[in-house]
Design a protein around this motif. Structure first.
Motif, short mmCIF file in Angstrom:
data_model
loop_
_atom_site.label_atom_id
_atom_site.label_comp_id
_atom_site.label_asym_id
_atom_site.label_seq_id
_atom_site.Cartn_x
_atom_site.Cartn_y
_atom_site.Cartn_z
N ALA A 144 3.34 73.12 -38.45
CA ALA A 144 2.97 71.72 -38.93
C ALA A 144 2.75 71.49 -40.31
CB ALA A 144 1.85 70.92 -37.84
N GLY A 145 3.30 72.15 -41.05
CA GLY A 145 3.05 71.84 -42.42
C GLY A 145 1.99 72.61 -42.85
N VAL A 146 1.67 73.61 -42.26
CA VAL A 146 0.61 74.64 -42.81
C VAL A 146 1.06 75.87 -43.03
CG1 VAL A 146 -1.76 75.70 -42.05
CG2 VAL A 146 -1.22 73.38 -41.31
N ALA A 147 0.92 76.36 -44.16
CA ALA A 147 1.34 77.72 -44.62
C ALA A 147 0.16 78.57 -44.93
CB ALA A 147 2.36 77.80 -45.63
N LEU A 148 -0.01 79.81 -44.17
CA LEU A 148 -1.11 80.47 -44.43
C LEU A 148 -0.51 81.83 -45.20
CD1 LEU A 148 -3.96 81.68 -44.08
CD2 LEU A 148 -3.48 82.31 -41.88
N LEU A 149 -1.31 82.26 -46.33
CA LEU A 149 -0.72 83.74 -46.68
C LEU A 149 -2.14 84.32 -46.83
CD1 LEU A 149 0.79 85.64 -48.30
CD2 LEU A 149 0.15 84.59 -50.38
N TRP A 150 -2.23 85.58 -46.08
CA TRP A 150 -3.30 86.31 -45.77
C TRP A 150 -3.11 87.86 -46.22
CZ3 TRP A 150 -7.55 83.84 -44.17
CH2 TRP A 150 -8.51 84.45 -43.93
N SER A 151 -3.81 88.35 -47.06
CA SER A 151 -3.80 89.79 -47.41
C SER A 151 -5.16 90.38 -47.01
CB SER A 151 -3.30 89.81 -48.82
OG SER A 151 -3.44 91.17 -49.25
N ALA A 152 -4.72 91.67 -46.46
CA ALA A 152 -6.03 92.11 -46.01
C ALA A 152 -6.10 93.88 -46.42
CB ALA A 152 -6.71 92.16 -44.64
N CYS A 153 -7.03 94.40 -46.98
CA CYS A 153 -7.06 95.81 -47.06
C CYS A 153 -8.19 96.47 -46.34
CB CYS A 153 -7.43 95.92 -48.92
SG CYS A 153 -7.88 97.66 -49.17
N LEU A 154 -7.88 97.36 -45.79
CA LEU A 154 -8.79 98.03 -44.55
C LEU A 154 -9.62 99.11 -45.10
CD1 LEU A 154 -6.24 98.01 -41.66
CD2 LEU A 154 -8.06 96.43 -42.43
N ALA A 155 -9.35 99.49 -46.33
CA ALA A 155 -10.30 100.70 -46.90
C ALA A 155 -10.96 100.33 -48.12
CB ALA A 155 -9.45 101.89 -47.26
N GLY A 156 -12.18 100.62 -48.03
CA GLY A 156 -13.21 100.41 -49.11
C GLY A 156 -13.76 99.22 -49.00
N ALA A 157 -14.89 98.83 -49.78
CA ALA A 157 -15.36 97.43 -49.87
C ALA A 157 -14.61 96.47 -51.01
CB ALA A 157 -16.71 97.47 -50.37
N GLU A 158 -13.74 95.85 -50.83
CA GLU A 158 -12.74 95.14 -51.75
C GLU A 158 -13.03 93.61 -51.54
OE1 GLU A 158 -8.83 96.45 -52.34
OE2 GLU A 158 -9.56 98.62 -52.16
N LYS A 159 -12.86 92.96 -52.50
CA LYS A 159 -12.59 91.41 -52.54
C LYS A 159 -11.05 90.98 -52.40
CE LYS A 159 -15.69 88.87 -54.61
NZ LYS A 159 -16.47 88.10 -55.64
N HIS A 160 -10.81 89.82 -51.56
CA HIS A 160 -9.30 89.43 -51.23
C HIS A 160 -9.51 87.91 -51.19
CE1 HIS A 160 -8.71 93.39 -50.00
NE2 HIS A 160 -9.69 93.45 -49.15
N HIS A 161 -8.40 87.39 -51.36
CA HIS A 161 -8.03 85.83 -51.59
C HIS A 161 -7.02 85.53 -50.59
CE1 HIS A 161 -10.74 85.85 -54.96
NE2 HIS A 161 -10.08 87.08 -55.27
N GLY A 162 -7.14 84.48 -49.99
CA GLY A 162 -5.99 83.76 -49.00
C GLY A 162 -6.03 82.36 -49.60
N ILE A 163 -4.75 81.77 -49.28
CA ILE A 163 -4.64 80.27 -49.56
C ILE A 163 -3.82 79.59 -48.41
CG2 ILE A 163 -3.09 78.64 -50.88
CD1 ILE A 163 -3.49 80.40 -53.16
N VAL A 164 -4.44 78.39 -48.10
CA VAL A 164 -3.82 77.86 -46.83
C VAL A 164 -3.55 76.20 -47.33
CG1 VAL A 164 -4.48 76.58 -44.62
CG2 VAL A 164 -5.13 78.82 -45.05
N PHE A 165 -2.40 75.79 -47.31
CA PHE A 165 -1.86 74.61 -47.61
C PHE A 165 -1.72 73.61 -46.31
CE2 PHE A 165 -0.65 74.25 -52.01
CZ PHE A 165 -0.66 75.47 -52.41
N ASP A 166 -2.27 72.66 -46.63
CA ASP A 166 -2.11 71.65 -45.13
C ASP A 166 -1.53 70.14 -45.81
OD1 ASP A 166 -2.19 69.97 -43.04
OD2 ASP A 166 -4.43 70.21 -42.51
N ALA A 167 -0.31 70.17 -45.62
CA ALA A 167 0.28 69.03 -46.29
C ALA A 167 0.64 68.01 -45.22
CB ALA A 167 1.55 69.44 -46.98
#
Length: 100
Positions: free
Chosen positions: A14-37
């Motif tokens: 329904a117009g929402v796109a989710l881009l999700w990236s995850a890293c499973l080893a070590g303490a790391e910072k990640h970013h994801g973006i969701v568009f809701d148009a």
């Protein structure tokens, strides 16, 4: 040596796109973006989270949100302007997510 897995998922609903990236080893910072148009306006959520650490934890650091009006449906009579209506949202996302 540790193995780093980086699954990437793109979900569209329904117009929402989710881009999700995850890293499973070590303490790391990640970013994801969701568009809701949607019809009432367009929004971008920029998520920042940390994973890993000694217990494989997941910690949400921030959910930054920007809303813009009008919504994409208002461009039904002039669809060529729909893309440029999202420029401010894209700029916001670029400013919030650091370069890799």
């Amino acid at each position: 040596n540790s193995v780093v897995m980086r699954p990437i998922c793109v979900v569209s609903l329904a117009g929402v796109a989710l881009l999700w990236s995850a890293c499973l080893a070590g303490a790391e910072k990640h970013h994801g973006i969701v568009f809701d148009a949607g019809s009432s306006g367009s929004r971008i959520h920029v998520y920042t989270w940390e994973t890993g650490g000694s217990h494989g934890s997941f910690d949400l650091v921030s959910d930054d949100l920007l809303k813009m009006k009008p919504g994409l449906s208002s461009f039904k009579d002039d669809p060529s302007k729909a893309g440029s209506s999202l420029d401010a949202l894209l700029t916001y996302g670029y400013e919030k997510v650091p370069e890799a």
